[in-house]
Design an enzyme around this catalytic site. Sequence first.
Site, PDB file in Angstrom:
ATOM      1  CE  LYS A   1      49.745 -44.557  18.872  1.00  0.00           C
ATOM      2  NZ  LYS A   1      49.291 -43.813  17.674  1.00  0.00           N
TER       3      LYS A   1
ATOM      4  CB  SER B   1      45.876 -45.559  16.435  1.00  0.00           C
ATOM      5  OG  SER B   1      46.957 -44.666  16.218  1.00  0.00           O
TER       6      SER B   1
ATOM      7  CB  SER C   1      46.323 -41.706  15.178  1.00  0.00           C
ATOM      8  OG  SER C   1      45.629 -42.748  14.559  1.00  0.00           O
TER       9      SER C   1
HETATM   10  N1  GLN Z   1      42.271 -43.908  11.682  1.00  0.00           N
HETATM   11  C1  GLN Z   1      43.278 -43.864  10.669  1.00  0.00           C
HETATM   12  C2  GLN Z   1      43.654 -45.251  10.229  1.00  0.00           C
HETATM   13  O1  GLN Z   1      43.073 -46.155  10.709  1.00  0.00           O
HETATM   14  C3  GLN Z   1      44.467 -43.091  11.151  1.00  0.00           C
HETATM   15  C4  GLN Z   1      45.388 -43.879  11.969  1.00  0.00           C
HETATM   16  C5  GLN Z   1      46.564 -43.083  12.410  1.00  0.00           C
HETATM   17  O2  GLN Z   1      46.625 -41.866  12.241  1.00  0.00           O
HETATM   18  N2  GLN Z   1      47.548 -43.790  12.942  1.00  0.00           N
HETATM   19  O3  GLN Z   1      44.489 -45.441   9.407  1.00  0.00           O
END
Ligand code: GLN
Length: 494
Positions: A80, A160, A184
């Site tokens: 990532k 994400s 995410s």
């Molecule tokens: N979807 C969540 C957010 O937008 C989680 C993001 C994440 O876990 N990095 O904050």
Amino acid sequence: MSDILDLTIAQLRDGFRKGDFSATEIATRYNEAVDASDALNAYLEKTPELALEAAKAADEAKAKASDSLKPLSGIPLGMKDLFATEGVTTSAGSKMLGNFKPPYESTVSANLKAAGAGMLGKLNMDEFAMGSSNETCAHGPVISPWRREGSNAAITPGGSSGGSAAAVAARIAPGATGTDTGGSIRQPAAFTGIAGIKPTYGRCSRWGIVSFASSLDQAGPMARTVRDCAIMLEAMAGFDPKDSTSIDAPVPQWEKGLSSDLKGKRVGIPREYRIDGTPAEIDALWEQGVEWLRDAGAEPVEISLPHTKYALPTYYIIAPAEASSNLARYDGVRYGLREKVEGGGLHDMYKATRSEGFGDEVKRRIMIGTYVLSAGFYDAYFTKAQKVRALIKQDFRKAFEQCDMILTPTAPSAAFGLGEKSDDPIAMYLNDVFAVPASLAGLPAMSVPGGVDKDGLPLGLHLIGNEMDEQSVLNAGLAIEERAPSIELPGKWW
Ligand code: GLN
């Protein structure tokens, strides 16, 4: 011989050791597949030479003596883009970092390297890991390899860690790193029919991972099987004195400990996760999951997590608050982008850089975070959110007196189409409703594939474990994996 791309990490590792194929053959096959997958926009940066370099080292070690091989010798992985990788562009999906090439390596990626793994490239993600659909990335969205039956519309792989999920599902990486602040790893795993685990907060070092919300951020593996997740997590985890929140405890042998026999285990079913408006097929899958665990020997027990309904609003105060503080460092002086203003001073430069460098979602979070931390509202929002977070943790502590793991759906729907929710932040945030409580409590949690929805898109089941008890989560995940129908991509459109 079957195609190298069809094999799991465990099969690649064992096949390489037996001499079915060389590490160089594995890396070469993957490098070709990565090159032929640009339509997915999963890789932001390809590093075929790094995959080959690690493969060469693995082949040489094997030629010398097979006992000099390391746990991940011969395995190329996707990374990532939130992990700092020495000399390799690390943008966190943002224009702000541009083509920042870190002079250092994150602890997690260094651990994987030290375990023998090669790197195929850097994977696309939502900007600074803020998002649930990979549409907030400055380099364009990732397109899921999945499509609804009978439709050509582009689908999100989730976010994400959407690039990681898409890459594993499309077989252009046998496994990939992800990070999870509020779901995410788990939500994109569910959306793409793969497995992913967020370990206990502190298991994996955050050092060298671009910060989003430091009290929540945690790295973890995403792969095709539960076993592969165990193998990767063993290599990624470990105490790191460079991260003050790193847990100083030995890394368990999770792969060795895998057992889908759940006799004597109690699986908690939280009443409060039955939410109005959840599609019937999600509820049906949840019921099915309970039956699978029962079949594996576990006893289902109803539990209560009374503060569940406050988890999402609490998360969307704490995460933006920490983000606004963490992202203050991007000022045009120290990293990446710098926008100068003709005749302007320092403040004009800050303003122009931050206006130009951050996307809309990141700006929204910085504004919310700054507001909840402001003198007039600190107690009303931030302090209160911290108190509620403590209550959510307490709910779980009590629940784990009655059960060994908790089963819920991973997300309230299957993957949605690109653009379907991007204008509605609240609808987007609702995606995290089942994932964030475990994040706020710092608990290990995993998504495993459970089935498909009416359009043929994957759905995930979510297991939450007690602090430090990744093993129970992995074992219950394995029990589901052994019973769930295998979820295969219908075909390759890219
Ligand atoms: N979807 C969540 C957010 O937008 C989680 C993001 C994440 O876990 N990095 O904050």
